[in-house]
Design an enzyme around this catalytic site. Structure first.
Site, mmCIF file in Angstrom:
data_model
loop_
_atom_site.group_PDB
_atom_site.id
_atom_site.type_symbol
_atom_site.label_atom_id
_atom_site.label_comp_id
_atom_site.label_asym_id
_atom_site.label_seq_id
_atom_site.Cartn_x
_atom_site.Cartn_y
_atom_site.Cartn_z
ATOM 1 N N ARG A 1 -15.956 27.046 4.712
ATOM 2 C CA ARG A 1 -17.100 26.379 4.072
ATOM 3 C C ARG A 1 -17.990 27.429 3.417
ATOM 4 N NH1 ARG A 1 -20.437 23.208 8.337
ATOM 5 N NH2 ARG A 1 -18.701 21.740 8.302
ATOM 6 N N ARG B 1 -28.005 26.764 8.149
ATOM 7 C CA ARG B 1 -26.855 26.388 7.315
ATOM 8 C C ARG B 1 -27.268 26.275 5.842
ATOM 9 N NH1 ARG B 1 -22.856 23.848 10.385
ATOM 10 N NH2 ARG B 1 -22.734 24.857 12.408
ATOM 11 N N LYS C 1 -26.587 25.198 15.578
ATOM 12 C CA LYS C 1 -26.744 25.076 14.128
ATOM 13 C C LYS C 1 -28.173 24.663 13.797
ATOM 14 C CE LYS C 1 -23.553 21.791 13.813
ATOM 15 N NZ LYS C 1 -22.757 20.604 13.459
ATOM 16 N N LYS D 1 -30.534 23.138 10.447
ATOM 17 C CA LYS D 1 -30.440 22.636 9.069
ATOM 18 C C LYS D 1 -31.810 22.497 8.420
ATOM 19 C CE LYS D 1 -26.037 20.589 9.994
ATOM 20 N NZ LYS D 1 -25.195 19.388 10.087
ATOM 21 N N CYS E 1 -16.971 10.818 5.953
ATOM 22 C CA CYS E 1 -16.754 12.210 6.384
ATOM 23 C C CYS E 1 -15.269 12.555 6.293
ATOM 24 C CB CYS E 1 -17.259 12.404 7.807
ATOM 25 S SG CYS E 1 -16.146 11.698 9.033
ATOM 26 N N CYS F 1 -10.039 17.300 11.018
ATOM 27 C CA CYS F 1 -11.176 17.438 11.935
ATOM 28 C C CYS F 1 -10.751 17.215 13.386
ATOM 29 C CB CYS F 1 -12.289 16.448 11.566
ATOM 30 S SG CYS F 1 -13.662 16.599 12.733
ATOM 31 N N CYS G 1 -16.333 9.916 13.936
ATOM 32 C CA CYS G 1 -16.853 10.076 15.299
ATOM 33 C C CYS G 1 -18.376 10.080 15.231
ATOM 34 C CB CYS G 1 -16.308 11.360 15.933
ATOM 35 S SG CYS G 1 -17.268 12.838 15.549
ATOM 36 N N CYS H 1 -21.499 13.209 10.524
ATOM 37 C CA CYS H 1 -21.435 14.122 9.377
ATOM 38 C C CYS H 1 -21.701 13.451 8.029
ATOM 39 C CB CYS H 1 -20.094 14.835 9.359
ATOM 40 S SG CYS H 1 -19.850 15.850 10.829
#
Ligand code: SRM
Ligand code: SF4
Length: 573
Positions: A73, A142, A208, A210, A429, A435, A474, A478
């Site tokens: 990414r 991120r 993470k 954001k 997603c 994934c 899930c 995302c």
């Protein structure tokens, strides 16, 4: 007092010599995969190790190794790229990945199916384009997002400038990235003194983090789902400063009440010259107060929710090097649609093109990859990637519009004006097969799902209504399913939990109504709901607002009464 037991990843970070660990040696060995410790460290460098989930079971039965592969990414602040970069990234995807570029819900590209021996070449090739993958994933800030529309006015220029400023400020200082992937003479085992991370510290953040920037007039990035949402506050043309919203985040685990999605809370206002001081204070607050013992409880949202708003304001003020001010009132957020043709404000046009699930590939539905390649190679325009997995072509002369449209149509690409709103605002997603967390399909069922919704909406005459439908494999969230009008969230293979009652503007969470609806029965749930929506909606009322007004549980009970005797799954939660 018993000793606090930190999560394993904390030790891996601590001992990693600023993110080096044993990555170099493992990249060079014969195995097609890396160790658990390197798996964690690779994230900081932008990569996740995974495997092809479609083939794993069969291969196991046959006694074969999984097909290991890596996802990569990029960081791409504000989703901004040049034509040259785009065209080169296409070639990199062909040479080292699966020949597709995947626009993410955070305005950047992911590459899939990279084998280990190609990972270094891939990262290096990207780096030659002045693009990094450092911080694409991992426990750091991120990709920093902002509204992608390339309007040439002072407000949009400022938004972009600030986005880059925040991105640069929060980049990790480690030289491990250069040593491991770029320069052949860097130290791949030991960090030097000048690599100290003054913002993050030796163990980086607990999780993470954001950051996104927006204006109230254009919340097309769902700013309130960020750990730190920054909203520019203007009075007329004058920038007064920034509201800081803390503690947004969506990931959760099904039926684990201790995990939950959360909308960020207004905590502070900072003056224009203090933006970075504000960012620093929030990042440090999370660095020092985030839970490092449990990664499922480590995001800033839990710190804010559990300590309360007053504590968060006070603690922010303690970290902040300036005078504390309360956040300014913001009456409402709106979402602007940047797809289709728009005038930039400098005599030129931009064109927003919807890319299904952000996957730029030629397939049986359309040959969008070839279309984009031909247009971008011919006109060499700048590009913006959007937070809803789409692409914007910038700086187009009036005289070229016809040719560009014709090329797109020739390749089966549907233009905004010919597209339903269900299609336009649909997000899915990645999910299967790359994934590792997917419980059900998302991207691979997006197009048939869109068609189902289009047919239903047409049946009830609401096909012109803006409805944001978001599907994920899930509950990690995302494609931000918990803030759309409708969230469809993978539960088990072919089964989805359903959520309704969020708003189109991304300021309200939706509510779960069913836990395990089979894919084939999604239409049976929405058919009666759209019927009632069509007959009882108020003027300009979106489906999410309607569901909220009537009550998600009321609508769910009606579906249960209609279908419950026949179907075990049709039990409202
Ligand atoms: Fe995500 C993990 C894909 C945006 C919440 N996300 C993953 C991983 C890396 C799976 C994994 O951990 O093994 C997925 C890679 C799949 C693959 O095969 O490519 C993945 N996330 C994506 C992308 C590509 C979805 C897409 O279809 O575009 C998005 C990449 C964004 C980027 O460019 O940086 C993506 N992920 C999001 C968002 C939306 C956003 O940020 O605006 C969220 C919800 C917001 C949030 O962070 O709370 C999100 N992803 C998660 C979570 C849940 C985190 C949590 O707090 O619980 C995970 C799992 C984790 O971190 O443990 C996750
Ligand atoms: Fe994977 Fe779940 Fe994220 Fe979808 S929501 S990409 S299934 S982690």
């Amino acid at each position: 007092m018993s000793e606090v037991k930190l999560s394993k990843v904390e030790t891996i970070k601590e001992e990693s010599q600023a993110l080096r660990g044993n990555v170099a040696a493992e990249m060079a060995d014969e195995n097609p995969y890396v160790s658990d410790a390197s798996y964690e460290l690779l994230k900081f460098h932008g990569s996740y190790q995974g495997y092809n989930r479609d083939t794993a079971t069969e291969r196991k039965k046959a006694g074969l190794e999984k097909e290991w592969e890596f996802m990569l990414r990029m960081k791409c602040p504000a989703g901004k790229l040049t034509a040259k970069q785009y065209l080169a990234l296409e070639v990199i995807a062909k040479n080292y990945a699966n020949d597709t570029l995947r626009i993410t819900t955070r305005q950047t590209f992911q590459f899939h199916c990279i084998i280990k021996e190609n990972l270094k070449k891939h990262i290096k090739a990207i780096n030659e384009l002045m693009i990094t993958t450092l911080g694409g994933c991992g426990d750091v800030v991120r990709n920093v997002m902002c509204t992608a529309a390339p309007y040439k006015d002072a407000k949009h220029q400022k938004l972009m400038e600030d986005t880059f400023k925040v991105n640069d400020y929060t980049m990790p200082k480690t030289k491990a990235f250069d040593a491991l992937w770029i320069n052949d003479d860097g130290d791949v085992t030991q960090a030097s003194k000048d690599e100290e991370e003054d913002l993050y510290g030796k163990t980086y953040l607990p999780r993470k983090f954001k950051i996104g920037l927006a204006t109230p007039e254009d919340n097309s990035i769902d700013v309130l789902t960020h750990d730190l949402g920054i909203v520019l506050i203007y009075e007329g043309d004058e920038l007064l400063g920034y509201n800081l919203y803390l503690g947004g985040g969506l990931g959760m685990t099904h039926n684990k009440a201790a995990t939950y999605p959360r909308i960020a809370s207004p905590i502070a206002f900072v003056e224009p010259e203090n933006l970075l001081k504000g960012v620093k204070a929030v990042v440090e607050l999370q660095r020092d107060h985030g839970d490092r013992t449990n990664r499922k409880h480590a995001r800033l949202k839990y710190v804010v929710e559990e300590n309360g708003i007053d504590w968060t304001k006070e603690t922010f003020a303690n970290y902040y090097d300036g005078t504390y001010h309360e956040a300014k009132p913001v009456e409402k957020f709106e979402v602007a649609d940047h797809m289709g043709w728009h005038q930039q404000g400098d005599g030129k046009w931009f064109l927003g093109i919807v890319v299904d699930s952000g996957r730029i590939e030629d397939n049986e539905n359309y040959t969008i990859k070839t279309a984009l390649h031909d247009i971008i190679a011919k006109y060499e325009m700048d590009i913006r990637l959007t937070a809803d997995q789409n692409i914007i072509l910038c700086d187009i002369d009036e005289a070229d519009k016809g040719d560009i449209e014709a090329t797109l149509k020739q390749h089966g690409v549907v233009l905004r004006e010919d597209m339903s709103d269900a299609h336009r605002f649909f997000l899915a997603c990645v999910a299967m097969p790359t994934c590792g967390k997917a419980l059900a399909e998302a991207e691979r069922v997006a197009v048939p799902m869109i068609k189902q919704f289009e047919a239903l909406m047409e049946k009830h005459g609401v096909e012109k209504d803006k409805i944001a439908i978001r599907v994920t494999g899930c509950p990690n969230g995302c494609a931000r399913p918990f803030v759309g009008d409708i969230g469809i969230v993978g539960r088990t293979p072919d089964h989805y939990a359903l959520y309704i009652g969020g708003d189109f503007e991304g300021t309200r969470l939706n509510t779960k109504i069913f836990d395990r609806v089979p894919y084939d029965h999604l239409k049976d749930v929405f058919d009666p709901m759209f019927a009632r929506y069509a007959s009882q909606k108020q003027e300009q009322e979106g489906f999410g607002d309607f569901a909220k007004r009537i009550g998600p549980e009321v609508l769910a009970k009606e579906v249960e009464a209609l279908l419950g005797d026949e179907h075990k799954w049709a039990k409202a939660v």
